[in-house]
Design a protein around this motif. Structure first.
Motif, PDB file in Angstrom:
ATOM      1  N   LEU A   1      21.442 -21.780-131.495  1.00 22.91           N
ATOM      2  CA  LEU A   1      20.911 -21.269-130.239  1.00 22.91           C
ATOM      3  C   LEU A   1      21.216 -22.646-129.423  1.00 22.91           C
ATOM      4  CD1 LEU A   1      17.796 -19.446-130.829  1.00 22.91           C
ATOM      5  CD2 LEU A   1      19.898 -18.648-129.971  1.00 22.91           C
ATOM      6  N   GLY A   2      21.142 -23.793-130.175  1.00 24.79           N
ATOM      7  CA  GLY A   2      21.131 -25.233-129.409  1.00 24.79           C
ATOM      8  C   GLY A   2      19.783 -25.602-129.308  1.00 24.79           C
ATOM      9  N   ARG A   3      19.569 -26.678-128.736  1.00 26.46           N
ATOM     10  CA  ARG A   3      18.302 -27.230-128.735  1.00 26.46           C
ATOM     11  C   ARG A   3      17.929 -27.772-127.318  1.00 26.46           C
ATOM     12  NH1 ARG A   3      13.818 -27.140-132.122  1.00 26.46           N
ATOM     13  NH2 ARG A   3      12.644 -29.225-131.642  1.00 26.46           N
ATOM     14  N   THR A   4      17.459 -26.636-126.621  1.00 26.00           N
ATOM     15  CA  THR A   4      16.809 -26.853-124.967  1.00 26.00           C
ATOM     16  C   THR A   4      15.600 -26.459-125.049  1.00 26.00           C
ATOM     17  OG1 THR A   4      17.747 -24.727-124.309  1.00 26.00           O
ATOM     18  CG2 THR A   4      19.229 -26.629-124.311  1.00 26.00           C
ATOM     19  N   ARG A   5      14.594 -27.106-123.899  1.00 30.63           N
ATOM     20  CA  ARG A   5      13.381 -26.732-123.724  1.00 30.63           C
ATOM     21  C   ARG A   5      13.103 -26.549-122.578  1.00 30.63           C
ATOM     22  NH1 ARG A   5       9.616 -27.555-127.723  1.00 30.63           N
ATOM     23  NH2 ARG A   5      10.076 -28.600-129.522  1.00 30.63           N
ATOM     24  N   TYR A   6      12.017 -25.588-122.269  1.00 34.77           N
ATOM     25  CA  TYR A   6      11.929 -25.277-120.883  1.00 34.77           C
ATOM     26  C   TYR A   6      11.125 -26.742-120.467  1.00 34.77           C
ATOM     27  CZ  TYR A   6      12.206 -20.472-120.839  1.00 34.77           C
ATOM     28  OH  TYR A   6      12.548 -19.157-120.999  1.00 34.77           O
ATOM     29  N   SER A   7      11.360 -27.078-119.084  1.00 32.08           N
ATOM     30  CA  SER A   7      11.036 -28.293-118.443  1.00 32.08           C
ATOM     31  C   SER A   7       9.524 -27.832-117.810  1.00 32.08           C
ATOM     32  CB  SER A   7      11.834 -28.823-117.534  1.00 32.08           C
ATOM     33  OG  SER A   7      12.087 -27.833-116.231  1.00 32.08           O
ATOM     34  N   ASN A   8       8.731 -28.727-117.420  1.00 30.98           N
ATOM     35  CA  ASN A   8       7.369 -28.246-116.940  1.00 30.98           C
ATOM     36  C   ASN A   8       7.893 -27.688-115.503  1.00 30.98           C
ATOM     37  OD1 ASN A   8       4.820 -28.440-116.801  1.00 30.98           O
ATOM     38  ND2 ASN A   8       4.621 -30.341-115.676  1.00 30.98           N
ATOM     39  N   PRO A   9       8.811 -28.246-114.748  1.00 31.00           N
ATOM     40  CA  PRO A   9       8.929 -27.322-113.492  1.00 31.00           C
ATOM     41  C   PRO A   9       9.447 -25.746-113.694  1.00 31.00           C
ATOM     42  CG  PRO A   9      10.000 -29.465-113.228  1.00 31.00           C
ATOM     43  CD  PRO A   9       9.558 -29.420-114.631  1.00 31.00           C
ATOM     44  N   GLU A  10       9.926 -25.840-114.566  1.00 31.12           N
ATOM     45  CA  GLU A  10      10.197 -24.140-114.924  1.00 31.12           C
ATOM     46  C   GLU A  10       9.072 -23.450-114.967  1.00 31.12           C
ATOM     47  OE1 GLU A  10      13.489 -23.995-117.776  1.00 31.12           O
ATOM     48  OE2 GLU A  10      14.963 -24.289-116.226  1.00 31.12           O
ATOM     49  N   GLU A  11       8.122 -24.001-116.003  1.00 33.93           N
ATOM     50  CA  GLU A  11       7.049 -23.306-116.305  1.00 33.93           C
ATOM     51  C   GLU A  11       6.091 -23.096-115.186  1.00 33.93           C
ATOM     52  OE1 GLU A  11       6.009 -21.800-119.199  1.00 33.93           O
ATOM     53  OE2 GLU A  11       7.924 -22.145-119.836  1.00 33.93           O
ATOM     54  N   GLN A  12       6.100 -24.235-114.358  1.00 32.50           N
ATOM     55  CA  GLN A  12       5.274 -24.121-112.947  1.00 32.50           C
ATOM     56  C   GLN A  12       5.797 -22.973-112.147  1.00 32.50           C
ATOM     57  OE1 GLN A  12       5.230 -27.916-111.354  1.00 32.50           O
ATOM     58  NE2 GLN A  12       3.822 -28.648-112.816  1.00 32.50           N
ATOM     59  N   GLU A  13       7.065 -22.854-111.983  1.00 35.94           N
ATOM     60  CA  GLU A  13       7.823 -21.859-111.141  1.00 35.94           C
ATOM     61  C   GLU A  13       7.585 -20.407-111.665  1.00 35.94           C
ATOM     62  OE1 GLU A  13      11.808 -21.798-108.943  1.00 35.94           O
ATOM     63  OE2 GLU A  13      12.389 -22.107-111.089  1.00 35.94           O
ATOM     64  N   ALA A  14       7.534 -20.289-113.201  1.00 41.58           N
ATOM     65  CA  ALA A  14       7.423 -18.945-113.524  1.00 41.58           C
ATOM     66  C   ALA A  14       6.037 -18.719-113.362  1.00 41.58           C
ATOM     67  CB  ALA A  14       7.621 -18.937-114.883  1.00 41.58           C
TER      68      ALA A  14
END
Length: 191
Positions: free
Chosen positions: A134-147
């Motif tokens: 899958l690769g190693r990417t993480r949700y950033s804080n701005p994405e969590e805030q947007e969701a």
């Protein structure tokens, strides 16, 4: 019915205030084209979003690990939203709408997943092997805030933010309370 409130950090600077305003405007634009029913039927909303996108959205209730309440997975020909089955309907709806927020904002699906989640989804496969694929990417804080903001705005548009009961103010504050209530009702009707 209890209401789930999004917790936001107060903007510290003028630039933060502008960023918060920009984020709210962006989220409103994302949900503007959605038909939001009153009362909100989250399952029907997922069907409509799936139809609009040409990819079904499947809801999967699970006994999630303690560290996770929801997850959006992009499968070959559909999107899956996994959500905690052992919580209230109101909380489940909020979890699903948060994951819908990620989907609508076109965030990357299937971020780096904790080992316990990988074991839940694929118990016979080594989590390290899945992570490598899958690769190693993480949700950033701005994405969590947007969701989270998208979920809150969807609930607001569906009328879930209205007070649950009426109250009678003291005579000395009745006029102020009436103006405040009218102001909030007008704002609700704009959604």
């Amino acid at each position: 019915m209890s209401v789930v409130w999004a917790v936001w950090r107060l903007p510290a600077t003028r630039q933060d205030m502008m960023s918060a305003r920009h984020l709210r405007e962006r989220c409103r634009k994302i949900i503007d084209g959605l038909e939001i029913s009153r009362p909100l039927d989250v399952t029907a909303l997922c069907v409509r979003i799936g139809n609009q996108r040409g990819r079904p959205v499947r809801l999967v209730p699970l006994d999630m690990p303690v560290s996770l309440s929801g997850l959006w997975l992009s499968i070959a020909d559909y999107d899956a939203i996994l959500y905690e089955s052992r919580t209230s309907k109101v909380h489940q709806d909020h979890i699903i709408l948060h994951e819908i927020g990620h989907l609508l904002a076109e965030h990357n699906a299937t971020p780096a997943i904790e080992d316990e989640v990988l074991r839940l989804l694929m118990p016979n496969v080594d989590p390290q092997m899945i992570r490598a694929m899958l690769g190693r990417t993480r949700y950033s804080n701005p994405e969590e805030q947007e969701a989270e903001l998208i979920a809150s705005l969807l609930l607001e548009r569906a009328g879930r933010w209205r007070p649950l009961k009426k109250w009678t103010p003291r005579p000395t504050t009745a006029a102020i309370a009436r103006r405040l209530e009218q102001s909030l009702e007008e704002r609700q009707d704009l959604g």
